[in-house]
Design a protein around this motif. Structure first.
Motif, mmCIF file in Angstrom:
data_model
loop_
_atom_site.group_PDB
_atom_site.id
_atom_site.type_symbol
_atom_site.label_atom_id
_atom_site.label_comp_id
_atom_site.label_asym_id
_atom_site.label_seq_id
_atom_site.Cartn_x
_atom_site.Cartn_y
_atom_site.Cartn_z
ATOM 1 N N SER A 30 45.351 38.989 42.507
ATOM 2 C CA SER A 30 45.197 38.563 43.894
ATOM 3 C C SER A 30 44.528 39.688 44.681
ATOM 4 O O SER A 30 45.169 40.407 45.450
ATOM 5 C CB SER A 30 46.563 38.229 44.507
ATOM 6 N N PRO A 31 43.224 39.853 44.493
ATOM 7 C CA PRO A 31 42.519 41.009 45.039
ATOM 8 C C PRO A 31 41.867 40.770 46.390
ATOM 9 O O PRO A 31 41.923 39.680 46.953
ATOM 10 C CB PRO A 31 41.424 41.223 43.979
ATOM 11 N N VAL A 32 41.210 41.810 46.886
ATOM 12 C CA VAL A 32 40.211 41.658 47.935
ATOM 13 C C VAL A 32 38.996 41.015 47.267
ATOM 14 O O VAL A 32 38.562 41.459 46.199
ATOM 15 C CB VAL A 32 39.807 43.027 48.531
ATOM 16 N N LEU A 39 43.099 45.283 38.701
ATOM 17 C CA LEU A 39 41.939 44.783 39.423
ATOM 18 C C LEU A 39 42.343 44.469 40.863
ATOM 19 O O LEU A 39 43.084 43.527 41.122
ATOM 20 C CB LEU A 39 41.388 43.540 38.724
ATOM 21 N N LYS A 40 41.807 45.254 41.807
ATOM 22 C CA LYS A 40 42.206 45.137 43.209
ATOM 23 C C LYS A 40 41.087 44.665 44.135
ATOM 24 O O LYS A 40 41.362 44.245 45.256
ATOM 25 C CB LYS A 40 42.711 46.496 43.720
ATOM 26 N N TRP A 41 39.853 44.746 43.667
ATOM 27 C CA TRP A 41 38.713 44.497 44.556
ATOM 28 C C TRP A 41 37.572 43.902 43.760
ATOM 29 O O TRP A 41 37.167 44.456 42.734
ATOM 30 C CB TRP A 41 38.305 45.816 45.189
ATOM 31 N N ILE A 42 37.052 42.762 44.207
ATOM 32 C CA ILE A 42 35.957 42.087 43.509
ATOM 33 C C ILE A 42 34.817 41.814 44.482
ATOM 34 O O ILE A 42 35.015 41.215 45.540
ATOM 35 C CB ILE A 42 36.419 40.749 42.892
ATOM 36 N N ALA A 43 33.618 42.260 44.115
ATOM 37 C CA ALA A 43 32.407 41.848 44.823
ATOM 38 C C ALA A 43 31.871 40.634 44.078
ATOM 39 O O ALA A 43 31.684 40.674 42.864
ATOM 40 C CB ALA A 43 31.382 42.974 44.828
ATOM 41 N N TRP A 44 31.633 39.559 44.802
ATOM 42 C CA TRP A 44 31.187 38.315 44.178
ATOM 43 C C TRP A 44 29.815 37.943 44.716
ATOM 44 O O TRP A 44 29.666 37.651 45.903
ATOM 45 C CB TRP A 44 32.204 37.211 44.459
ATOM 46 N N GLU A 45 28.834 37.981 43.829
ATOM 47 C CA GLU A 45 27.477 37.602 44.187
ATOM 48 C C GLU A 45 27.420 36.073 44.241
ATOM 49 O O GLU A 45 27.185 35.415 43.241
ATOM 50 C CB GLU A 45 26.495 38.141 43.144
ATOM 51 N N THR A 46 27.644 35.526 45.406
ATOM 52 C CA THR A 46 27.727 34.074 45.547
ATOM 53 C C THR A 46 26.362 33.405 45.469
ATOM 54 O O THR A 46 26.275 32.194 45.239
ATOM 55 C CB THR A 46 28.392 33.691 46.885
ATOM 56 N N THR A 47 25.301 34.183 45.648
ATOM 57 C CA THR A 47 23.930 33.658 45.563
ATOM 58 C C THR A 47 22.979 34.790 45.217
ATOM 59 O O THR A 47 23.186 35.933 45.644
ATOM 60 C CB THR A 47 23.488 33.001 46.890
#
Length: 353
Positions: free
Chosen positions: A52-54, A5-13
């Motif tokens: 420890s991703p983006v 796992l290198k990259w995570i998009a996080w829907e913060t809202t």
């Protein structure tokens, strides 16, 4: 296949000041926040326990969260490469100062046309075009690097080249050409999806563009069979298939990387293989990131030998893989063949002669 796992998009809202026709999360201003600051910080802790991703602070519109820069700072302190994905319309001087202070490495902005008429129609908001251009000027003033994401359907496909030219003119580090995946409000534009024949022609145009473009990095996104086309065209011309990459990219020079090197964490904690894939592998508020990453769903996403139909036997499955989210949207089975690829694998072609 374990996958890294290198990259995570996080829907913060889930909240957003726009109401775009293709929005994967159907965001509006009227949705309530579902995650407080303490819960949000715990998400970053759980990510750090595993990798420890983006981490891309996304939404909705992340700048609507009052604590967004507290989250950015916390992620930076944990050693993550923190980025932000915004529609650009709310950016101001104070935001830019906070981005620099909290270690935001890259900002991605949405620009879906080269004119106000086209972009505002796509974003369903008059003034969105002038808003993102204003946001870009603030970023440039503060020396913050940015990339531009452009989404396309039949309604704006004739403007693809002009949109690329504008992105370059504006000084973007990269331009990502998104081929719409019908999920969220995007399901409503199913009839507007670019035809398969046009799709291939656009990807071949992009190959020629990539060969001559040395200033701005260009990439088609959610178009995995581009990687087959790239190899085919490179072989025809006797060129190397080597390509440039960004240090904050999704970590794999191949087609569909959903659940292989990337994932999306929704604001309610559900963890999906990618931003356009509406099936969850688990909830980060209830499970560890490691458990979710090694769940049945994510393992199936990484097992290319389990893909069905022509994708499962295609000689390019290792570099393409087909869009699993698009397969799910069209057939209800994410292991089915990519519905917008008309390529016939070599041995099937021979068999059908």
């Amino acid at each position: 296949m374990r996958g890294e796992l290198k990259w995570i998009a996080w829907e913060t809202t889930p909240r957003c000041n726009l109401s775009c026709v293709h929005c994967r999360s159907s965001s509006t201003m009227h949705l309530p926040e579902v995650m407080d600051t303490k819960q949000a910080l715990s998400v970053l802790d759980k990510i750090g326990d595993f990798c420890s991703p983006v981490v891309v602070l996304s939404g909705g519109e992340p700048l609507l969260r009052k604590d967004i820069f507290k989250l950015a700072q916390y992620g930076t302190d944990k050693g993550f490469r923190m980025c932000m994905a915004t529609n650009g319309t709310l950016i101001n001087n104070e935001h830019c100062e906070k981005m620099i202070e909290t270690g935001i490495k890259m900002v991605s902005l949405s620009l879906d046309g080269s004119t106000a008429e086209i972009h505002d129609n796509f974003r369903n908001h008059k003034g969105a075009f002038s808003g993102v251009l204003r946001g870009i000027e603030f970023l440039k003033k503060h020396g913050i690097p940015f990339l531009i994401n452009s989404s396309f359907t039949k309604r704006n496909q004739q403007d693809i080249e002009n949109t690329y030219k504008l992105a370059k003119e504006l000084g973007a580090t990269a331009w990502y050409m998104f081929m719409i995946v019908p999920t969220g409000r995007g399901e409503d534009v199913m009839s507007e999806l670019i035809d398969t024949k046009d799709y291939d022609e656009i990807l071949r145009w992009h190959y020629r563009l990539e060969q001559q473009e040395n200033e701005i990095l260009v990439r088609p996104t959610c178009a995995p069979h581009y990687y087959r086309i790239y190899i085919e065209e490179a072989m025809k011309e006797g060129n190397s298939a080597k390509r440039r990459n960004l240090t904050f990219s999704t970590g794999a020079n191949k087609g569909c990387v959903a659940g292989q090197t990337i994932c999306l964490i929704r604001s309610d904690g559900e963890v999906l293989p990618c931003s356009y894939f509406p099936v969850s592998g688990g909830n980060i508020f209830k499970q560890s990131m490691e458990e979710i990453w090694n769940s049945k769903l994510f393992l199936e996403m990484r097992d290319i030998e389990g893909y069905k139909g022509k994708c499962g036997v295609c000689e390019y499955r290792g570099v393409c893989g087909g869009c699993r989210a698009r397969a799910y949207a069209v057939t209800g089975d994410y292991l089915d063949p990519e519905p917008f690829c008309d390529y016939e694998p070599g041995h099937l072609k021979e068999k059908n002669r």
